[in-house]
Write a protein that holds these residues in place. Structure first.
Motif, PDB file in Angstrom:
ATOM      1  N   PRO A  94     -32.836   2.074  35.252  1.00  0.00           N
ATOM      2  CA  PRO A  94     -31.750   1.094  35.173  1.00  0.00           C
ATOM      3  C   PRO A  94     -31.497   0.361  36.479  1.00  0.00           C
ATOM      4  O   PRO A  94     -30.877  -0.704  36.479  1.00  0.00           O
ATOM      5  CB  PRO A  94     -30.534   1.951  34.783  1.00  0.00           C
ATOM      6  N   THR A  95     -31.978   0.929  37.597  1.00  0.00           N
ATOM      7  CA  THR A  95     -31.747   0.291  38.900  1.00  0.00           C
ATOM      8  C   THR A  95     -32.418  -1.078  39.003  1.00  0.00           C
ATOM      9  O   THR A  95     -32.078  -1.852  39.896  1.00  0.00           O
ATOM     10  CB  THR A  95     -32.281   1.186  40.036  1.00  0.00           C
ATOM     11  N   ILE A  96     -33.362  -1.375  38.090  1.00  0.00           N
ATOM     12  CA  ILE A  96     -33.947  -2.718  38.094  1.00  0.00           C
ATOM     13  C   ILE A  96     -32.851  -3.754  37.874  1.00  0.00           C
ATOM     14  O   ILE A  96     -32.960  -4.904  38.298  1.00  0.00           O
ATOM     15  CB  ILE A  96     -35.051  -2.818  37.025  1.00  0.00           C
ATOM     16  N   GLY A  97     -31.778  -3.328  37.230  1.00  0.00           N
ATOM     17  CA  GLY A  97     -30.647  -4.229  37.042  1.00  0.00           C
ATOM     18  C   GLY A  97     -29.976  -4.652  38.332  1.00  0.00           C
ATOM     19  O   GLY A  97     -29.142  -5.567  38.334  1.00  0.00           O
ATOM     20  N   ASN A  98     -30.321  -3.995  39.454  1.00  0.00           N
ATOM     21  CA  ASN A  98     -29.783  -4.384  40.758  1.00  0.00           C
ATOM     22  C   ASN A  98     -30.490  -5.600  41.340  1.00  0.00           C
ATOM     23  O   ASN A  98     -30.029  -6.161  42.332  1.00  0.00           O
ATOM     24  CB  ASN A  98     -29.906  -3.228  41.758  1.00  0.00           C
ATOM     25  N   LEU A  99     -31.616  -5.979  40.745  1.00  0.00           N
ATOM     26  CA  LEU A  99     -32.429  -7.063  41.308  1.00  0.00           C
ATOM     27  C   LEU A  99     -31.858  -8.395  40.856  1.00  0.00           C
ATOM     28  O   LEU A  99     -32.371  -9.048  39.941  1.00  0.00           O
ATOM     29  CB  LEU A  99     -33.886  -6.897  40.873  1.00  0.00           C
ATOM     30  N   SER A 100     -30.827  -8.833  41.510  1.00  0.00           N
ATOM     31  CA  SER A 100     -30.050  -9.983  41.056  1.00  0.00           C
ATOM     32  C   SER A 100     -30.774 -11.317  41.189  1.00  0.00           C
ATOM     33  O   SER A 100     -30.312 -12.323  40.660  1.00  0.00           O
ATOM     34  CB  SER A 100     -28.732 -10.046  41.833  1.00  0.00           C
ATOM     35  N   LYS A 101     -31.917 -11.344  41.895  1.00  0.00           N
ATOM     36  CA  LYS A 101     -32.687 -12.582  42.052  1.00  0.00           C
ATOM     37  C   LYS A 101     -33.933 -12.609  41.181  1.00  0.00           C
ATOM     38  O   LYS A 101     -34.698 -13.579  41.229  1.00  0.00           O
ATOM     39  CB  LYS A 101     -33.085 -12.773  43.517  1.00  0.00           C
ATOM     40  N   LEU A 102     -34.154 -11.574  40.383  1.00  0.00           N
ATOM     41  CA  LEU A 102     -35.402 -11.427  39.637  1.00  0.00           C
ATOM     42  C   LEU A 102     -35.593 -12.568  38.646  1.00  0.00           C
ATOM     43  O   LEU A 102     -34.704 -12.872  37.847  1.00  0.00           O
ATOM     44  CB  LEU A 102     -35.407 -10.091  38.904  1.00  0.00           C
ATOM     45  N   LEU A 103     -36.781 -13.188  38.698  1.00  0.00           N
ATOM     46  CA  LEU A 103     -37.130 -14.283  37.793  1.00  0.00           C
ATOM     47  C   LEU A 103     -38.076 -13.844  36.685  1.00  0.00           C
ATOM     48  O   LEU A 103     -38.042 -14.392  35.581  1.00  0.00           O
ATOM     49  CB  LEU A 103     -37.794 -15.427  38.578  1.00  0.00           C
ATOM     50  N   ILE A 146     -37.338   1.051  43.331  1.00  0.00           N
ATOM     51  CA  ILE A 146     -37.659  -0.370  43.184  1.00  0.00           C
ATOM     52  C   ILE A 146     -36.375  -1.189  43.102  1.00  0.00           C
ATOM     53  O   ILE A 146     -36.330  -2.360  43.489  1.00  0.00           O
ATOM     54  CB  ILE A 146     -38.554  -0.589  41.950  1.00  0.00           C
ATOM     55  N   GLY A 147     -35.309  -0.558  42.634  1.00  0.00           N
ATOM     56  CA  GLY A 147     -34.024  -1.248  42.573  1.00  0.00           C
ATOM     57  C   GLY A 147     -33.452  -1.614  43.923  1.00  0.00           C
ATOM     58  O   GLY A 147     -32.454  -2.343  43.999  1.00  0.00           O
ATOM     59  N   ASN A 148     -34.067  -1.115  45.017  1.00  0.00           N
ATOM     60  CA  ASN A 148     -33.611  -1.460  46.365  1.00  0.00           C
ATOM     61  C   ASN A 148     -34.194  -2.782  46.861  1.00  0.00           C
ATOM     62  O   ASN A 148     -33.791  -3.263  47.924  1.00  0.00           O
ATOM     63  CB  ASN A 148     -33.996  -0.358  47.357  1.00  0.00           C
ATOM     64  N   ASN A 181     -29.503  -1.557  29.395  1.00  0.00           N
ATOM     65  CA  ASN A 181     -28.626  -2.727  29.275  1.00  0.00           C
ATOM     66  C   ASN A 181     -28.625  -3.549  30.549  1.00  0.00           C
ATOM     67  O   ASN A 181     -28.483  -4.770  30.518  1.00  0.00           O
ATOM     68  CB  ASN A 181     -27.191  -2.284  28.969  1.00  0.00           C
ATOM     69  N   GLN A 182     -28.803  -2.865  31.689  1.00  0.00           N
ATOM     70  CA  GLN A 182     -28.709  -3.547  32.984  1.00  0.00           C
ATOM     71  C   GLN A 182     -29.745  -4.654  33.133  1.00  0.00           C
ATOM     72  O   GLN A 182     -29.500  -5.661  33.801  1.00  0.00           O
ATOM     73  CB  GLN A 182     -28.853  -2.529  34.122  1.00  0.00           C
ATOM     74  N   ILE A 183     -30.921  -4.457  32.525  1.00  0.00           N
ATOM     75  CA  ILE A 183     -31.959  -5.482  32.608  1.00  0.00           C
ATOM     76  C   ILE A 183     -31.545  -6.709  31.803  1.00  0.00           C
ATOM     77  O   ILE A 183     -31.740  -7.855  32.218  1.00  0.00           O
ATOM     78  CB  ILE A 183     -33.306  -4.926  32.113  1.00  0.00           C
ATOM     79  N   MET A 184     -30.970  -6.471  30.630  1.00  0.00           N
ATOM     80  CA  MET A 184     -30.562  -7.577  29.775  1.00  0.00           C
ATOM     81  C   MET A 184     -29.364  -8.340  30.344  1.00  0.00           C
ATOM     82  O   MET A 184     -29.005  -9.402  29.834  1.00  0.00           O
ATOM     83  CB  MET A 184     -30.213  -7.046  28.381  1.00  0.00           C
ATOM     84  N   GLU A 185     -28.753  -7.800  31.370  1.00  0.00           N
ATOM     85  CA  GLU A 185     -27.605  -8.457  31.987  1.00  0.00           C
ATOM     86  C   GLU A 185     -27.984  -9.219  33.248  1.00  0.00           C
ATOM     87  O   GLU A 185     -27.134  -9.553  34.067  1.00  0.00           O
ATOM     88  CB  GLU A 185     -26.527  -7.417  32.312  1.00  0.00           C
ATOM     89  N   LEU A 186     -29.281  -9.498  33.394  1.00  0.00           N
ATOM     90  CA  LEU A 186     -29.770 -10.233  34.560  1.00  0.00           C
ATOM     91  C   LEU A 186     -29.991 -11.699  34.189  1.00  0.00           C
ATOM     92  O   LEU A 186     -31.090 -12.074  33.770  1.00  0.00           O
ATOM     93  CB  LEU A 186     -31.074  -9.624  35.070  1.00  0.00           C
ATOM     94  N   PRO A 187     -28.996 -12.549  34.336  1.00  0.00           N
ATOM     95  CA  PRO A 187     -29.186 -13.958  33.971  1.00  0.00           C
ATOM     96  C   PRO A 187     -30.194 -14.676  34.852  1.00  0.00           C
ATOM     97  O   PRO A 187     -30.624 -15.779  34.528  1.00  0.00           O
ATOM     98  CB  PRO A 187     -27.777 -14.551  34.131  1.00  0.00           C
ATOM     99  N   SER A 209     -41.816   4.964  49.167  1.00  0.00           N
ATOM    100  CA  SER A 209     -41.460   4.132  50.323  1.00  0.00           C
ATOM    101  C   SER A 209     -41.476   2.654  50.009  1.00  0.00           C
ATOM    102  O   SER A 209     -41.002   1.845  50.817  1.00  0.00           O
ATOM    103  CB  SER A 209     -42.417   4.411  51.496  1.00  0.00           C
ATOM    104  N   ILE A 210     -42.001   2.286  48.840  1.00  0.00           N
ATOM    105  CA  ILE A 210     -42.046   0.866  48.496  1.00  0.00           C
ATOM    106  C   ILE A 210     -40.637   0.290  48.416  1.00  0.00           C
ATOM    107  O   ILE A 210     -40.430  -0.910  48.574  1.00  0.00           O
ATOM    108  CB  ILE A 210     -42.822   0.667  47.173  1.00  0.00           C
ATOM    109  N   GLY A 211     -39.655   1.176  48.200  1.00  0.00           N
ATOM    110  CA  GLY A 211     -38.271   0.732  48.136  1.00  0.00           C
ATOM    111  C   GLY A 211     -37.709   0.265  49.461  1.00  0.00           C
ATOM    112  O   GLY A 211     -36.600  -0.275  49.504  1.00  0.00           O
ATOM    113  N   LYS A 212     -38.463   0.455  50.559  1.00  0.00           N
ATOM    114  CA  LYS A 212     -38.013   0.000  51.874  1.00  0.00           C
ATOM    115  C   LYS A 212     -38.308  -1.479  52.111  1.00  0.00           C
ATOM    116  O   LYS A 212     -37.812  -2.054  53.085  1.00  0.00           O
ATOM    117  CB  LYS A 212     -38.688   0.812  52.980  1.00  0.00           C
ATOM    118  N   LEU A 213     -39.103  -2.085  51.233  1.00  0.00           N
ATOM    119  CA  LEU A 213     -39.542  -3.461  51.457  1.00  0.00           C
ATOM    120  C   LEU A 213     -38.482  -4.441  50.961  1.00  0.00           C
ATOM    121  O   LEU A 213     -38.667  -5.163  49.984  1.00  0.00           O
ATOM    122  CB  LEU A 213     -40.877  -3.703  50.755  1.00  0.00           C
ATOM    123  N   THR A 214     -37.374  -4.480  51.657  1.00  0.00           N
ATOM    124  CA  THR A 214     -36.233  -5.265  51.195  1.00  0.00           C
ATOM    125  C   THR A 214     -36.436  -6.773  51.325  1.00  0.00           C
ATOM    126  O   THR A 214     -35.634  -7.547  50.807  1.00  0.00           O
ATOM    127  CB  THR A 214     -34.964  -4.859  51.967  1.00  0.00           C
TER     128      THR A 214
END
Length: 575
Positions: free
Chosen positions: A428-437, A406-408, A452-458, A381-386
């Protein structure tokens, strides 16, 4: 005939004057837009929040920007809190003369507070909390005659004294300057603020370096009186004494302050147990006890958390860095207010499992359970914390898989889950976190390839730490997408293959204790930001690139390696 010519001439003059007047009254579209563009130019990194700031759209619909109703082309609010900004604050901010709210809190902004801020005569609220600002508070901030709130706490580099002029600001009712490096005495002019305070709200200044003088008297040590809650005015709404050296127990009489909205007792030396009747404070919005020596040795002494379920307005609960032990009962969290935005219990000895319905606290922006004794799994359920921006699960005994849900967490800026017993692949869904610092997953039992998705997070600029797992395969070529990354830690895995020559311009790069082979990429010698490079305990071969070609100041002292024709292990470190 002459009369007719004169009439036409007067008509023409009137028309031209009206036209000139109308032109003069047009709003200055370019002034505010130019100030925002100049502000963005000083920002060196962000989480994507400024992507909308381009001149293909109106600046009034840019992210974080609000324009007025009566003056629709003037910016009245700039609210960019917790968006991962790095850089400095442009002096052009002073050109936004209709600004009423400026919120640049919770970033990595450095440099000085520009003196031009004194031009913002309409400014009502100024929030610069938790940055790395330096210099002094500009004295001409007192020109902001409409300012009601100044919150500039948690900037360790901020020095100098409190400008005496602040005490003469006619509208100011909240002044928070705690946890800076401000020195000197508290200006006697600040006594003027208490006469302006007509709401019953009490604001207490605190900084370890300040000394009380004049008519203000602040005790920085000693015990709180047992009858404190009875002797304080019943209308008090805020009681904050954080950042001092108070000792002893928390008086249960504090629960008599029924109108209390903020209770901040953090960073002191309080001991004993927390009163269990805190639920009586039904107006409470902020409750902070972090960084004390308070105790709870069993579930009964942790009941104060459950009692807070009666506080339906609670937004901030922080009890980290204490000596709380015992099992965290699911009910103690399940019934907390859905308005809760900040929940921090880190650095204690609390055991038990994470509430399976934690996702019901849908308003959470910060959830920090790090450095405890929690067991079990990370709930689905942690994925509900958008709305979540910071998730701290590090240094516990959590097991099983890192969930794909977690990718949610589309608002997530920082994820810390290192130091557990997590296993399986990195989703790989971590790659959805487009604001991740920042992403920290070190010291687990994670297996498989690096997605690869993580490495594509500028957006990842602070650090990426996947060290001390059982990751294998080659380092993805997409690592070159991390163009703003400060620190990359991949040591202690089973990575193989060659080091990609696309690897980004990190400040710290650690690839030790893997199975990497091939030669050291020559481009490493040209990276301008690289200060620390660790490549030891791999199967690298060939020669070391000419390090003295590096343009940084560390070049001459960075050779600490076995310089042979064949290099079995290379260690290049910044001494």
């Amino acid at each position: 005939m002459m009369f007719l010519q004169l009439l036409l001439l007067l008509s023409a003059i009137a028309t031209n004057c009206a036209s000139a007047t109308a032109t003069a009254s047009l709003p200055n579209h370019n002034g505010d837009e130019g100030a925002l563009v100049a502000f963005k130019a000083k920002i060196s990194g962000h989480s994507g929040v400024l992507d909308s700031w381009n001149q293909s759209t109106s600046y009034c619909i840019w992210e974080g920007v609000t324009c007025g109703r009566r003056h629709p082309w003037r910016v009245v609010a700039l609210n960019l809190s917790s968006q991962g900004l790095a850089g400095t604050i442009s002096p052009a901010i002073g050109n936004l003369t209709f600004l009423r709210l400026l919120n640049l809190s919770y970033h990595s902004l450095h440099g000085e507070i520009p003196a031009s801020i004194g031009s913002l005569r309409r400014l009502q609220r100024l929030y610069l909390v938790q940055n790395t600002l330096t210099g002094v508070i500009p004295s001409n901030i007192s020109r902001c005659i409409s300012l009601r709130e100044i919150r500039i706490q948690h900037n360790k580099g901020l020095q100098g004294s409190i400008p005496a002029e602040i005490g003469n600001m006619p509208s100011l009712s909240v002044l928070q300057l705690s946890n800076n490096s401000i020195t000197g005495t508290i200006p006697s002019s600040l006594t003027n603020l208490s006469r302006q305070n007509i709401t019953g709200e009490t604001t207490i200044l605190r900084d370890r370096s300040l000394q009380a003088s004049g008519t203000i008297r602040i005790s920085l040590h000693g015990h709180l009186p047992s009858d404190l809650g009875k002797s304080l005015p019943s209308i008090i709404q805020q009681f904050g004494i954080a950042g001092n050296q108070f000792t002893g127990a928390l008086p249960p009489s504090l629960t008599n302050l029924s109108r209390l909205q903020l209770l901040d007792l953090g960073t002191n030396n309080f001991t004993g147990v927390v009163p269990a009747e805190l639920g009586r404070l039904q107006q409470l919005e902020v409750f902070a006890l972090e960084d004390n020596m308070l105790e709870a040795n069993n579930e009964e002494e942790l009941e104060f958390i459950g009692s807070l379920a009666n506080c339906s307005r609670l937004q901030h609960l922080s009890i980290g860095w204490n000596k709380f032990s015992g099992k965290l009962l699911p009910g103690s969290l399940a019934n907390l207010s859905t308005n809760l935005q900040w929940l921090q219990i880190s650095s204690n000895n609390i055991s038990g499992v994470i509430l399976s319905d934690i996702g019901n606290l849908a308003g959470l922006e910060v959830l920090d359970f790090g450095e405890n004794l929690l067991t079990g799994v990370i709930p689905e359920s942690i994925g509900k914390l958008t709305q979540l921006q910071v998730l701290g699960l590090n240094s516990n005994n959590l097991s099983r898989h890192l969930l794909s849900s977690i990718g949610n967490l589309s608002s997530l800026l920082q994820l810390y889950a290192g130091g557990n017993s997590l296993e399986g692949p990195i989703p790989p869904t971590i790659g959805n976190l487009s604001k991740l610092l920042a992403l920290g997953l070190s010291y687990n039992n994670l297996t498989g390839l690096i997605p690869n998705q993580i490495m594509e997070l500028p957006s990842i600029t602070m650090f990426l730490d996947l060290s001390n797992n059982m990751l294998e395969g080659s380092l993805p070529l997409e690592v070159g997408s991390l163009v703003h990354l400060e620190q990359l830690f991949l040591s202690g895995n089973k990575l193989s293959g060659e080091i990609p020559d696309t690897i980004g311009n990190c400040r710290v790069l650690n690839l030790t204790d893997n199975k990497l082979d091939g030669s050291i990429p020559g481009n490493l010698a040209t990276l301008t930001n690289l200060q620390e490079l660790y490549l030891g305990h791999n199967n690298l071969s060939g020669t070391i690139p000419e390090l003295l070609a590096w343009p940084n100041a560390y070049a001459a002292s960075c050779m600490a390696a076995r310089q042979r024709a064949d290099v079995a292990a290379t260690e290049i470190a910044d001494y």
